[in-house]
Motif scaffolding. Structure first.
Motif, PDB file in Angstrom:
ATOM      1  N   THR A  73       0.472  -1.092  -0.043  1.00 27.22           N
ATOM      2  CA  THR A  73      -0.260  -0.137   0.201  1.00 27.22           C
ATOM      3  C   THR A  73       0.997   0.936  -0.335  1.00 27.22           C
ATOM      4  O   THR A  73       0.850   2.123  -0.556  1.00 27.22           O
ATOM      5  CB  THR A  73      -0.640   0.126   1.204  1.00 27.22           C
ATOM      6  N   GLY A  74       1.851   1.524   1.100  1.00 29.58           N
ATOM      7  CA  GLY A  74       2.699   2.349   0.455  1.00 29.58           C
ATOM      8  C   GLY A  74       3.925   2.588  -0.761  1.00 29.58           C
ATOM      9  O   GLY A  74       3.798   3.603  -0.939  1.00 29.58           O
ATOM     10  N   ALA A  75       3.593   2.088  -1.534  1.00 29.39           N
ATOM     11  CA  ALA A  75       4.531   1.414  -2.279  1.00 29.39           C
ATOM     12  C   ALA A  75       3.943   2.187  -3.872  1.00 29.39           C
ATOM     13  O   ALA A  75       4.246   3.370  -4.604  1.00 29.39           O
ATOM     14  CB  ALA A  75       5.649   0.057  -2.803  1.00 29.39           C
ATOM     15  N   MET A  76       2.597   1.529  -3.200  1.00 30.30           N
ATOM     16  CA  MET A  76       1.228   2.099  -4.163  1.00 30.30           C
ATOM     17  C   MET A  76       1.283   3.551  -4.095  1.00 30.30           C
ATOM     18  O   MET A  76       0.963   3.727  -5.283  1.00 30.30           O
ATOM     19  CB  MET A  76       0.314   1.082  -4.438  1.00 30.30           C
ATOM     20  N   ASN A  77       1.458   4.312  -2.792  1.00 31.21           N
ATOM     21  CA  ASN A  77       0.927   5.614  -2.701  1.00 31.21           C
ATOM     22  C   ASN A  77       2.375   6.270  -2.974  1.00 31.21           C
ATOM     23  O   ASN A  77       2.286   6.986  -2.557  1.00 31.21           O
ATOM     24  CB  ASN A  77       0.652   5.611  -1.754  1.00 31.21           C
ATOM     25  N   GLY A  78       2.978   5.704  -3.148  1.00 33.76           N
ATOM     26  CA  GLY A  78       4.887   6.675  -3.962  1.00 33.76           C
ATOM     27  C   GLY A  78       5.507   6.581  -2.324  1.00 33.76           C
ATOM     28  O   GLY A  78       6.612   8.294  -2.815  1.00 33.76           O
ATOM     29  N   LEU A  79       5.315   6.333  -1.818  1.00 35.35           N
ATOM     30  CA  LEU A  79       6.502   6.113  -0.517  1.00 35.35           C
ATOM     31  C   LEU A  79       8.226   5.639  -0.815  1.00 35.35           C
ATOM     32  O   LEU A  79       7.605   4.600  -1.540  1.00 35.35           O
ATOM     33  CB  LEU A  79       6.008   5.362   0.632  1.00 35.35           C
ATOM     34  N   SER A  80       9.135   6.780  -0.697  1.00 31.86           N
ATOM     35  CA  SER A  80      10.485   6.273  -0.293  1.00 31.86           C
ATOM     36  C   SER A  80      10.009   4.816   0.483  1.00 31.86           C
ATOM     37  O   SER A  80       9.297   4.747   1.250  1.00 31.86           O
ATOM     38  CB  SER A  80      11.163   7.332   0.166  1.00 31.86           C
ATOM     39  N   ALA A  81      11.683   4.084   0.337  1.00 32.80           N
ATOM     40  CA  ALA A  81      11.710   2.563   1.472  1.00 32.80           C
ATOM     41  C   ALA A  81      11.621   3.455   2.594  1.00 32.80           C
ATOM     42  O   ALA A  81      11.101   2.927   3.636  1.00 32.80           O
ATOM     43  CB  ALA A  81      13.166   1.785   0.465  1.00 32.80           C
ATOM     44  N   ALA A  82      11.909   3.685   3.124  1.00 34.23           N
ATOM     45  CA  ALA A  82      12.440   4.826   4.372  1.00 34.23           C
ATOM     46  C   ALA A  82      10.938   5.430   5.124  1.00 34.23           C
ATOM     47  O   ALA A  82      10.152   4.470   5.904  1.00 34.23           O
ATOM     48  CB  ALA A  82      13.501   5.569   4.716  1.00 34.23           C
ATOM     49  N   GLU A  83      10.513   5.700   4.212  1.00 34.20           N
ATOM     50  CA  GLU A  83       9.330   6.805   4.457  1.00 34.20           C
ATOM     51  C   GLU A  83       8.043   5.301   4.593  1.00 34.20           C
ATOM     52  O   GLU A  83       7.034   5.437   5.708  1.00 34.20           O
ATOM     53  CB  GLU A  83       8.457   7.459   3.249  1.00 34.20           C
ATOM     54  N   ASN A  84       8.026   4.298   3.850  1.00 28.62           N
ATOM     55  CA  ASN A  84       7.030   3.173   4.288  1.00 28.62           C
ATOM     56  C   ASN A  84       7.852   2.351   5.851  1.00 28.62           C
ATOM     57  O   ASN A  84       7.021   2.066   6.020  1.00 28.62           O
ATOM     58  CB  ASN A  84       7.492   2.431   2.535  1.00 28.62           C
ATOM     59  N   TRP A  85       8.891   2.401   5.656  1.00 31.87           N
ATOM     60  CA  TRP A  85       9.348   1.389   6.797  1.00 31.87           C
ATOM     61  C   TRP A  85       8.426   2.495   8.085  1.00 31.87           C
ATOM     62  O   TRP A  85       8.419   1.621   8.808  1.00 31.87           O
ATOM     63  CB  TRP A  85      10.645   0.846   7.166  1.00 31.87           C
ATOM     64  N   SER A  86       8.617   3.186   8.424  1.00 29.83           N
ATOM     65  CA  SER A  86       8.609   4.408   9.575  1.00 29.83           C
ATOM     66  C   SER A  86       6.641   4.198   9.355  1.00 29.83           C
ATOM     67  O   SER A  86       6.573   4.123  10.729  1.00 29.83           O
ATOM     68  CB  SER A  86       8.681   5.879   8.947  1.00 29.83           C
ATOM     69  N   LYS A  87       6.370   4.126   8.136  1.00 29.10           N
ATOM     70  CA  LYS A  87       4.806   3.918   8.977  1.00 29.10           C
ATOM     71  C   LYS A  87       4.611   2.799   8.954  1.00 29.10           C
ATOM     72  O   LYS A  87       3.981   2.563   9.410  1.00 29.10           O
ATOM     73  CB  LYS A  87       4.401   4.236   7.705  1.00 29.10           C
ATOM     74  N   ILE A  88       5.007   1.879   8.973  1.00 30.31           N
ATOM     75  CA  ILE A  88       4.319   0.087   8.704  1.00 30.31           C
ATOM     76  C   ILE A  88       5.112   0.402  10.387  1.00 30.31           C
ATOM     77  O   ILE A  88       4.168  -0.009  10.704  1.00 30.31           O
ATOM     78  CB  ILE A  88       5.493  -0.843   8.121  1.00 30.31           C
ATOM     79  N   GLN A  89       6.191   0.579  10.999  1.00 31.32           N
ATOM     80  CA  GLN A  89       6.439   0.633  12.490  1.00 31.32           C
ATOM     81  C   GLN A  89       5.618   1.642  13.366  1.00 31.32           C
ATOM     82  O   GLN A  89       4.902   0.997  14.232  1.00 31.32           O
ATOM     83  CB  GLN A  89       7.877   1.437  12.455  1.00 31.32           C
ATOM     84  N   GLN A  90       5.041   2.490  12.533  1.00 33.07           N
ATOM     85  CA  GLN A  90       4.258   3.358  13.617  1.00 33.07           C
ATOM     86  C   GLN A  90       2.949   3.378  13.443  1.00 33.07           C
ATOM     87  O   GLN A  90       2.288   3.037  14.508  1.00 33.07           O
ATOM     88  CB  GLN A  90       3.950   4.944  12.762  1.00 33.07           C
ATOM     89  N   GLY A  91       2.172   2.076  12.274  1.00 34.88           N
ATOM     90  CA  GLY A  91       1.016   1.363  12.622  1.00 34.88           C
ATOM     91  C   GLY A  91       1.248   0.483  13.199  1.00 34.88           C
ATOM     92  O   GLY A  91      -0.374   0.126  12.798  1.00 34.88           O
ATOM     93  N   SER A  92       2.330  -0.577  13.010  1.00 35.29           N
ATOM     94  CA  SER A  92       1.559  -2.460  12.800  1.00 35.29           C
ATOM     95  C   SER A  92       1.080  -2.766  14.396  1.00 35.29           C
ATOM     96  O   SER A  92       0.319  -3.536  14.219  1.00 35.29           O
ATOM     97  CB  SER A  92       3.020  -2.570  13.216  1.00 35.29           C
ATOM     98  N   PHE A  93       2.093  -1.860  15.440  1.00 31.81           N
ATOM     99  CA  PHE A  93       1.001  -2.430  16.931  1.00 31.81           C
ATOM    100  C   PHE A  93      -0.371  -1.938  17.076  1.00 31.81           C
ATOM    101  O   PHE A  93      -0.958  -3.232  16.861  1.00 31.81           O
ATOM    102  CB  PHE A  93       1.920  -1.459  18.148  1.00 31.81           C
ATOM    103  N   THR A  94      -1.245  -0.877  16.943  1.00 31.32           N
ATOM    104  CA  THR A  94      -1.828  -0.870  17.017  1.00 31.32           C
ATOM    105  C   THR A  94      -3.123  -1.933  15.819  1.00 31.32           C
ATOM    106  O   THR A  94      -4.369  -2.359  15.929  1.00 31.32           O
ATOM    107  CB  THR A  94      -3.293   0.648  16.701  1.00 31.32           C
ATOM    108  N   THR A  95      -2.213  -1.919  14.242  1.00 33.71           N
ATOM    109  CA  THR A  95      -3.465  -2.457  13.235  1.00 33.71           C
ATOM    110  C   THR A  95      -3.429  -4.396  14.042  1.00 33.71           C
ATOM    111  O   THR A  95      -3.668  -4.802  13.780  1.00 33.71           O
ATOM    112  CB  THR A  95      -2.517  -2.612  12.173  1.00 33.71           C
ATOM    113  N   VAL A  96      -1.821  -4.596  14.647  1.00 29.16           N
ATOM    114  CA  VAL A  96      -1.849  -6.296  15.375  1.00 29.16           C
ATOM    115  C   VAL A  96      -2.959  -5.903  15.742  1.00 29.16           C
ATOM    116  O   VAL A  96      -3.256  -7.901  16.495  1.00 29.16           O
ATOM    117  CB  VAL A  96      -0.849  -6.556  15.396  1.00 29.16           C
TER     118      VAL A  96
END
Length: 117
Positions: A49-72
């Motif tokens: 989803t992040g890649a399809m939204n045009g995020l860089s790898a670093a931005e994507n990784w940061s976003k995943i780390q930020q929202g993973s806990f609440t989503t899981v």
């Protein structure tokens, strides 16, 4: 394009790893599904989803780390009871259909979460 083939294949593998249809077997399958498969699949979903939204790898990784806990955490409230019932009551050939019915709501949440983070 992603979820159907991947989850369908996973269920076939899971039935080979833990054969049977008892309550104990259903719980074992749920633990493997929710403890191993679900977090990996969720991470892949958020990354795609992040890649399809045009995020860089670093931005994507940061976003995943930020929202993973609440989503899981939210996933852990919804999917275990669904999966126990699915593995116990539903034959293998129909499990994907059952999950897709619940996944309509779940995927709406994931899309909202992925675009909100």
């Amino acid at each position: 394009l992603l979820q159907g083939p991947v989850v369908g294949g996973w269920y076939k593998i899971l039935d080979q790893l833990v054969p049977g249809t008892t309550k104990v077997v259903a719980v074992k399958k749920m633990v493997l599904d929710q403890g191993g498969f679900a977090p990996c699949f969720l991470g892949c979903f958020l990354a795609i989803t992040g890649a399809m939204n045009g995020l860089s790898a670093a931005e994507n990784w940061s976003k995943i780390q930020q929202g993973s806990f609440t989503t899981v955490s939210f996933s852990a409230q919804i999917w275990p009871p669904v999966q126990i019932a699915n593995f116990y009551f539903v034959p293998l050939k129909h499990r994907l259909a059952v999950v897709q019915c619940v996944a309509i709501v779940w995927n709406c949440y994931l899309s909202w979460k992925a675009n909100r983070m």
